[in-house]
Write an enzyme that holds these catalytic residues in place. Structure first.
Site, short mmCIF file in Angstrom:
data_model
loop_
_atom_site.label_atom_id
_atom_site.label_comp_id
_atom_site.label_asym_id
_atom_site.label_seq_id
_atom_site.Cartn_x
_atom_site.Cartn_y
_atom_site.Cartn_z
N GLU A 1 0.73 -1.16 0.15
CA GLU A 1 -0.05 -0.17 -0.14
C GLU A 1 0.82 0.62 -0.21
OE1 GLU A 1 -3.71 -0.04 2.67
OE2 GLU A 1 -3.44 -2.42 3.11
N CYS B 1 2.64 8.55 1.49
CA CYS B 1 3.30 7.55 2.30
C CYS B 1 3.74 6.23 2.00
CB CYS B 1 1.79 7.46 3.58
SG CYS B 1 3.03 6.23 4.63
N CYS C 1 4.35 -6.53 7.84
CA CYS C 1 5.07 -6.03 9.79
C CYS C 1 5.18 -7.09 10.40
CB CYS C 1 4.80 -4.73 9.73
SG CYS C 1 5.66 -3.63 10.85
N CYS D 1 2.74 -4.39 16.91
CA CYS D 1 2.47 -2.87 17.87
C CYS D 1 0.98 -3.42 17.82
CB CYS D 1 2.44 -2.00 17.53
SG CYS D 1 4.27 -1.39 17.12
N CYS E 1 -2.00 -1.45 16.47
CA CYS E 1 -1.78 -1.31 14.45
C CYS E 1 -2.59 -2.42 13.81
CB CYS E 1 -0.20 -1.40 14.41
SG CYS E 1 0.15 -0.70 12.65
N GLY F 1 5.25 -1.76 7.43
CA GLY F 1 6.72 -2.80 7.71
C GLY F 1 7.00 -1.30 8.61
N GLU F 2 8.37 -1.81 9.36
CA GLU F 2 9.21 -1.50 10.14
C GLU F 2 10.60 -1.10 9.00
OE1 GLU F 2 10.37 0.19 12.67
OE2 GLU F 2 12.37 0.37 11.99
N SER G 1 10.11 6.53 9.62
CA SER G 1 9.52 6.49 11.37
C SER G 1 10.01 4.57 11.63
CB SER G 1 7.99 7.09 11.08
OG SER G 1 7.35 6.23 12.74
N SER H 1 9.28 6.37 16.33
CA SER H 1 7.30 6.39 17.23
C SER H 1 7.62 5.79 19.26
CB SER H 1 6.55 5.23 16.57
OG SER H 1 6.50 4.86 15.64
N LEU H 2 7.36 6.71 19.78
CA LEU H 2 7.38 7.03 21.62
C LEU H 2 6.26 6.52 21.47
CD1 LEU H 2 8.76 7.34 23.23
CD2 LEU H 2 7.72 9.76 23.74
N ASN H 3 5.08 6.78 21.83
CA ASN H 3 3.72 5.92 21.85
C ASN H 3 3.59 5.80 23.61
OD1 ASN H 3 3.25 6.32 19.04
ND2 ASN H 3 3.79 3.93 19.12
N ASN I 1 -6.30 5.63 14.63
CA ASN I 1 -7.24 5.63 13.85
C ASN I 1 -8.11 3.90 14.32
OD1 ASN I 1 -7.01 7.60 12.88
ND2 ASN I 1 -5.15 6.93 12.38
N CYS J 1 -2.95 6.71 9.73
CA CYS J 1 -1.63 5.56 9.64
C CYS J 1 -2.19 4.19 10.85
CB CYS J 1 -1.32 6.60 11.70
SG CYS J 1 -0.18 7.96 10.74
N1 SAH Z 1 7.54 1.03 11.99
C1 SAH Z 1 7.47 2.10 11.54
C2 SAH Z 1 6.49 2.80 10.48
C3 SAH Z 1 5.01 3.02 10.69
S1 SAH Z 1 5.14 4.47 10.38
C4 SAH Z 1 6.86 2.80 12.72
O1 SAH Z 1 5.78 2.20 13.90
O2 SAH Z 1 7.26 3.77 12.88
C5 SAH Z 1 2.97 4.11 11.32
C6 SAH Z 1 2.96 5.10 12.34
O3 SAH Z 1 1.78 5.15 12.62
C7 SAH Z 1 3.93 5.06 13.62
O4 SAH Z 1 4.42 6.05 14.58
C8 SAH Z 1 2.32 4.73 14.56
O5 SAH Z 1 2.83 4.62 16.01
C9 SAH Z 1 1.73 5.13 13.68
N2 SAH Z 1 0.57 4.11 14.46
C10 SAH Z 1 -0.34 3.09 14.43
N3 SAH Z 1 -0.92 2.21 14.23
C11 SAH Z 1 -1.78 3.65 14.54
C12 SAH Z 1 -3.27 3.87 14.89
N4 SAH Z 1 -4.27 2.71 14.52
N5 SAH Z 1 -3.47 4.94 14.69
C13 SAH Z 1 -2.68 5.96 14.74
N6 SAH Z 1 -1.30 5.65 14.83
C14 SAH Z 1 -1.31 4.82 14.94
#
Ligand code: SAH
Length: 342
Positions: A90, A103, A110, A114, A117, A161-162, A193, A216-218, A292, A334
């Site tokens: 995608e 994007c 992936c 997480c 996701c 993907g990562e 990212s 991605s800190l999260n 999302n 995302c």
């Molecule tokens: N694997 C990498 C690249 C993916 S980027 C990474 O994790 O950074 C995707 C971004 O979207 C990341 O910052 C991730 O934390 C965020 N993301 C993943 N799932 C999401 C969701 N359901 N809603 C909002 N953001 C999300």
């Protein structure tokens, strides 16, 4: 099977043409692929007929093919692109008034698990080649006329993907994308990212040509981060922040930290204050993303008031933005990329 040329750098194209061909022939092919972006190898009319025939019979350009295209009512387009082996990946195009953002994906699926996701639910099918990464840009750019002179195109490697688990191909694709004789994009407009694969962050920092780094800190604590992103049990928050501190930023560059807000899980004022503390002394900005939602995701989106309150706290200490969700209605936002039919 004919060999795809897309993803090759000059030295590889030279090998393909053979030692007897002068170097400028390889350059003509390289520029035709990435700069002129011919649709067909037969169009490289600067080459002598025989060489062109040889190229055509043994090679393809290797652009992905359109499988499906979804149109959001906010202008976003999600592309399902078919690769040479039949797998699909995608790519999302998000037009805005002053710039466009593409994007792109670095892997099919992936391997990082997480919990918020949807791509994680697919698992990893395989990594993309450099040609498949560049191919996404060329395909979607052509479909939307994005590479016209003066266009302001941002590329974010934030799709499926990562990227740091496919670093050599990501870096090679970046070199082709920013080379002025290649696609000619600005290095300042390409960002990757990562969940925070620490040794690979260090490796990325040693590359002379590379995307900007977003992490991605999260979560605001080690425990919460490990719960939401199990891979971080291997890569601890403290070591990650040390690696970020040591990262060799270019003069024009800032680190980006992304933070997905999950209602009642990581979205309190105390979380915001801890984020500020963690990131103090880093030259960085923070992008907040309200979750999302999607099927199979056991979390909820916080209210907009909560998101704004979180932002207000972080903003006192560092730039902090709320990322607008794009393409929610077509599962393009995302964390929603999952090759579903919706
Ligand atoms: N694997 C990498 C690249 C993916 S980027 C990474 O994790 O950074 C995707 C971004 O979207 C990341 O910052 C991730 O934390 C965020 N993301 C993943 N799932 C999401 C969701 N359901 N809603 C909002 N953001 C999300």
């Amino acid at each position: 099977m004919p060999q795809a040329l897309l993803g090759m750098e000059l030295s590889e194209i030279r090998q393909v043409l053979g030692a007897r061909e002068p170097e400028f022939r390889a350059r003509q092919v390289y520029e035709a692929l990435y700069h002129t972006q011919v649709h067909d190898l037969i169009q490289i009319t600067t080459l002598p007929g025989k060489l062109r025939q040889q190229l055509v019979s043994e090679h393809t350009i290797g652009l992905p093919e359109l499988d499906r295209r979804y149109q959001s009512n906010d202008g976003t387009r999600r592309y399902l692109l078919r690769l040479e082996d039949g797998r699909t990946v995608e790519t999302v195009w998000m037009p805005e008034d002053t710039r466009d953002t593409l994007c792109i994906s670095s892997q099919v699926g992936c391997p990082v698990d997480c919990k918020f996701c949807m791509t994680a639910l697919m698992g990893l099918e395989r990594s993309l080649t450099a040609g498949e990464i560049v191919g996404q840009v060329l395909f979607v750019a052509r479909d939307n006329g994005l590479l016209e002179p003066g266009s302001r195109l941002n590329i974010v490697m934030m799709g499926m993907g990562e990227p740091l688990l496919n670093l050599p191909n990501v870096v090679k694709a970046t070199r082709i994308l920013v080379d002025s004789r290649g696609v000619g994009l600005s290095e300042k407009r390409i960002t990757l990212s990562t969940v925070g694969i620490i040794p690979k962050i260090e490796e990325l920092g040693r590359e002379p040509v590379r995307p900007k780094l977003a992490v991605s800190l999260n979560a605001s604590t080690e425990e919460m981060r490990q719960e939401l992103m199990p891979i971080t049990r291997k890569y601890h928050l403290k070591d990650l922040l040390d690696a970020c501190r040591a990262f060799p930023l270019r003069t024009w560059e800032k680190l980006t930290f992304e933070y997905v807000l999950l209602r009642g899980v990581n979205d309190t004022d105390a979380d915001a204050r801890r984020v500020v503390k963690l990131l103090a002394h880093l030259n960085c900005k923070v992008n907040l993303i309200a979750l999302n939602p999607g099927p199979g995701i056991p979390y909820e989106t916080p209210d907009p008031e909560r998101v704004h309150a979180f932002q207000a706290i972080v903003k006192r200490s560092m730039p902090c933005f709320i990322r607008k969700p794009r393409g929610l209605d077509i599962f393009a936002a995302c964390g929603q990329l999952k090759r579903n039919e919706g």
